[in-house]
Design a protein around this motif. Structure first.
Motif, PDB file in Angstrom:
ATOM      1  N   VAL A  56      -4.287  -9.673  -1.297  1.00  0.00           N
ATOM      2  CA  VAL A  56      -4.334  -8.806  -2.282  1.00  0.00           C
ATOM      3  C   VAL A  56      -4.048  -9.568  -3.618  1.00  0.00           C
ATOM      4  N   VAL A  57      -5.443  -9.520  -4.155  1.00  0.00           N
ATOM      5  CA  VAL A  57      -5.342 -10.203  -5.435  1.00  0.00           C
ATOM      6  C   VAL A  57      -5.152  -9.472  -6.838  1.00  0.00           C
ATOM      7  N   ASP A  58      -5.340  -8.077  -6.657  1.00  0.00           N
ATOM      8  CA  ASP A  58      -4.909  -7.080  -7.618  1.00  0.00           C
ATOM      9  C   ASP A  58      -4.664  -5.723  -7.133  1.00  0.00           C
ATOM     10  N   GLY A  59      -4.124  -4.884  -7.911  1.00  0.00           N
ATOM     11  CA  GLY A  59      -3.704  -3.376  -7.420  1.00  0.00           C
ATOM     12  C   GLY A  59      -2.351  -3.609  -6.745  1.00  0.00           C
ATOM     13  N   ASP A  60      -2.132  -2.433  -6.319  1.00  0.00           N
ATOM     14  CA  ASP A  60      -0.929  -1.968  -5.408  1.00  0.00           C
ATOM     15  C   ASP A  60      -0.920  -1.040  -4.212  1.00  0.00           C
ATOM     16  N   ILE A  61       0.026  -0.984  -3.391  1.00  0.00           N
ATOM     17  CA  ILE A  61      -0.282  -0.068  -2.299  1.00  0.00           C
ATOM     18  C   ILE A  61       1.513   0.679  -2.237  1.00  0.00           C
ATOM     19  N   LEU A  62       1.599   1.931  -2.497  1.00  0.00           N
ATOM     20  CA  LEU A  62       2.733   2.375  -3.028  1.00  0.00           C
ATOM     21  C   LEU A  62       3.003   3.240  -1.712  1.00  0.00           C
ATOM     22  N   VAL A  63       4.466   3.278  -1.504  1.00  0.00           N
ATOM     23  CA  VAL A  63       4.930   4.640  -0.531  1.00  0.00           C
ATOM     24  C   VAL A  63       6.244   5.265  -1.512  1.00  0.00           C
ATOM     25  N   ASP A  64       5.813   6.460  -1.679  1.00  0.00           N
ATOM     26  CA  ASP A  64       6.821   7.299  -2.500  1.00  0.00           C
ATOM     27  C   ASP A  64       7.071   6.357  -3.907  1.00  0.00           C
ATOM     28  N   GLY A  65       6.064   5.995  -4.457  1.00  0.00           N
ATOM     29  CA  GLY A  65       6.283   5.234  -5.630  1.00  0.00           C
ATOM     30  C   GLY A  65       6.694   3.797  -5.830  1.00  0.00           C
ATOM     31  N   ASN A  66       7.043   3.385  -4.560  1.00  0.00           N
ATOM     32  CA  ASN A  66       7.516   1.960  -4.415  1.00  0.00           C
ATOM     33  C   ASN A  66       6.634   0.887  -3.790  1.00  0.00           C
ATOM     34  N   SER A  67       6.397  -0.088  -4.299  1.00  0.00           N
ATOM     35  CA  SER A  67       5.290  -1.142  -3.873  1.00  0.00           C
ATOM     36  C   SER A  67       5.821  -1.439  -2.261  1.00  0.00           C
ATOM     37  N   ILE A  68       4.905  -1.637  -1.456  1.00  0.00           N
ATOM     38  CA  ILE A  68       5.159  -2.383  -0.293  1.00  0.00           C
ATOM     39  C   ILE A  68       4.524  -3.614   0.140  1.00  0.00           C
ATOM     40  N   LEU A  69       3.947  -4.296  -0.859  1.00  0.00           N
ATOM     41  CA  LEU A  69       3.106  -5.509  -0.703  1.00  0.00           C
ATOM     42  C   LEU A  69       4.028  -6.467  -0.283  1.00  0.00           C
ATOM     43  N   GLU A  70       5.322  -6.621  -0.672  1.00  0.00           N
ATOM     44  CA  GLU A  70       6.140  -7.708  -0.291  1.00  0.00           C
ATOM     45  C   GLU A  70       6.960  -7.622   1.166  1.00  0.00           C
ATOM     46  N   MET A  71       6.697  -6.412   1.697  1.00  0.00           N
ATOM     47  CA  MET A  71       7.231  -5.964   3.101  1.00  0.00           C
ATOM     48  C   MET A  71       6.406  -6.606   4.145  1.00  0.00           C
ATOM     49  N   ASN A  72       6.889  -7.024   5.402  1.00  0.00           N
ATOM     50  CA  ASN A  72       6.499  -7.313   6.546  1.00  0.00           C
ATOM     51  C   ASN A  72       5.838  -6.070   7.294  1.00  0.00           C
ATOM     52  N   THR A  73       4.994  -6.293   8.260  1.00  0.00           N
ATOM     53  CA  THR A  73       4.442  -5.214   8.897  1.00  0.00           C
ATOM     54  C   THR A  73       5.532  -4.254   9.716  1.00  0.00           C
ATOM     55  N   ASP A  74       6.206  -4.938  10.138  1.00  0.00           N
ATOM     56  CA  ASP A  74       7.426  -4.064  10.927  1.00  0.00           C
ATOM     57  C   ASP A  74       8.420  -3.291   9.978  1.00  0.00           C
ATOM     58  N   GLU A  75       8.517  -3.981   8.611  1.00  0.00           N
ATOM     59  CA  GLU A  75       9.399  -3.032   7.719  1.00  0.00           C
ATOM     60  C   GLU A  75       8.337  -1.727   7.123  1.00  0.00           C
ATOM     61  N   ARG A  76       7.054  -1.985   7.023  1.00  0.00           N
ATOM     62  CA  ARG A  76       6.183  -0.954   6.973  1.00  0.00           C
ATOM     63  C   ARG A  76       6.234   0.178   7.784  1.00  0.00           C
ATOM     64  N   ALA A  77       6.098  -0.190   8.922  1.00  0.00           N
ATOM     65  CA  ALA A  77       6.226   0.690  10.050  1.00  0.00           C
ATOM     66  C   ALA A  77       7.640   1.568  10.249  1.00  0.00           C
ATOM     67  N   ARG A  78       8.502   0.986   9.901  1.00  0.00           N
ATOM     68  CA  ARG A  78       9.878   1.460   9.784  1.00  0.00           C
ATOM     69  C   ARG A  78       9.929   2.652   8.540  1.00  0.00           C
ATOM     70  N   LEU A  79       9.174   2.565   7.682  1.00  0.00           N
ATOM     71  CA  LEU A  79       9.134   3.640   6.569  1.00  0.00           C
ATOM     72  C   LEU A  79       8.342   4.957   7.289  1.00  0.00           C
ATOM     73  N   GLY A  80       7.681   4.687   8.351  1.00  0.00           N
ATOM     74  CA  GLY A  80       7.040   5.851   8.941  1.00  0.00           C
ATOM     75  C   GLY A  80       5.615   5.801   9.056  1.00  0.00           C
TER      76      GLY A  80
END
Length: 251
Positions: A56-80
């Motif tokens: 990811v060179v620019d922009g963001d991915i947000l879940v309920d307003g919080n960036s998930i870019l620094e999360m591992n895949t399993d952490e993203r899955a645990r969010l739902g």
């Protein structure tokens, strides 16, 4: 839950392949992405889940307003978040029952696990609803299963896990007419009863005619060129990608 993609630019080996994508997926809503092969649809799905091949060179991915870019895949899955694969893998030696119980425990290690007998009964009921034999519970995941059976199993998995946002990459491929109806019915049931939001990646209108998405995005060359309601899929089916792409460039 709200999943927001904001001005997302993604590269592979210094070559940019997503060029400023913006879209939103919300719980209880169905969004769809349509586009030619190689337009960036599956790439977006993988990037949302943190695939290591993409930068990811620019922009963001947000879940309920919080960036998930620094999360591992399993952490993203645990969010739902849930990803349904374009070609689901077989996992020899791991039963669907064991996979689901392990995944549920990983979501919340301190949660009280459901009684095993009740859990198996619930899984068998879910399998029956979508037209799968109840022996899938104790079979190795996707082993000796047809493409359609694997896609149906993905729907059962997201249901059991209580996915908040499910991204399904070509869930309609490999489905016959009856299976298409069964999968579509379960997608709408999860939306209506569980509030699951969906992003459906597809080439064709036949799935969308069953689920009636709230919004459709047309992808071309790594960006969204058009968006609209269900009528956009009908227009695409009538005119084809070339005419829509040209019209979008001219506007």
């Amino acid at each position: 839950m709200k999943l927001e993609i904001k001005n997302l630019k993604v590269s592979v080996e210094d070559t940019e392949i997503l060029h400023g994508v913006n879209l939103t997926i919300e719980s209880g809503k169905i969004a769809a992405i349509m586009g030619r092969n190689g337009s960036g649809k599956s790439t977006l799905a993988k990037v949302i889940f943190g695939h290591p091949d993409y930068n990811v060179v620019d922009g963001d991915i947000l879940v309920d307003g919080n960036s998930i870019l620094e999360m591992n895949t399993d952490e993203r899955a645990r969010l739902g978040l849930f990803l349904g694969f374009q070609s689901p893998y077989a996992i020899p030696g791991v039963t669907l029952n064991n996979l689901m119980r392990t995944a549920i425990h990983a979501q919340d290690p301190e949660a009280q696990m459901e009684n095993p007998i009740k859990f198996i009964r619930k899984m068998k009921a879910k399998l029956k609803e979508i037209g799968l034999d109840d022996d899938f519970v104790n079979r190795a995941v996707n082993e000796n299963a047809s493409g359609g059976e694997r896609k149906k199993s993905e729907i059962v998995q997201l249901d059991i896990l209580g996915a908040k946002i499910a991204i399904l990459d070509e869930i309609d491929s490999g489905l016959d007419i009856d299976a298409m109806r069964q999968v579509s019915t379960q997608i709408k049931k999860n939306r209506d009863e569980n509030g699951t939001g969906f992003l459906l990646v597809t080439h064709y209108n036949r799935l969308l005619s069953h689920v009636e998405p709230d919004v459709i995005y047309i992808f071309s060359d790594g960006k969204i060129i058009s968006s609209g309601g269900p009528e956009l899929a009908l227009e695409l089916e009538e005119k084809g990608y070339d005419e829509l792409v040209e019209a979008a460039r001219a506007s």
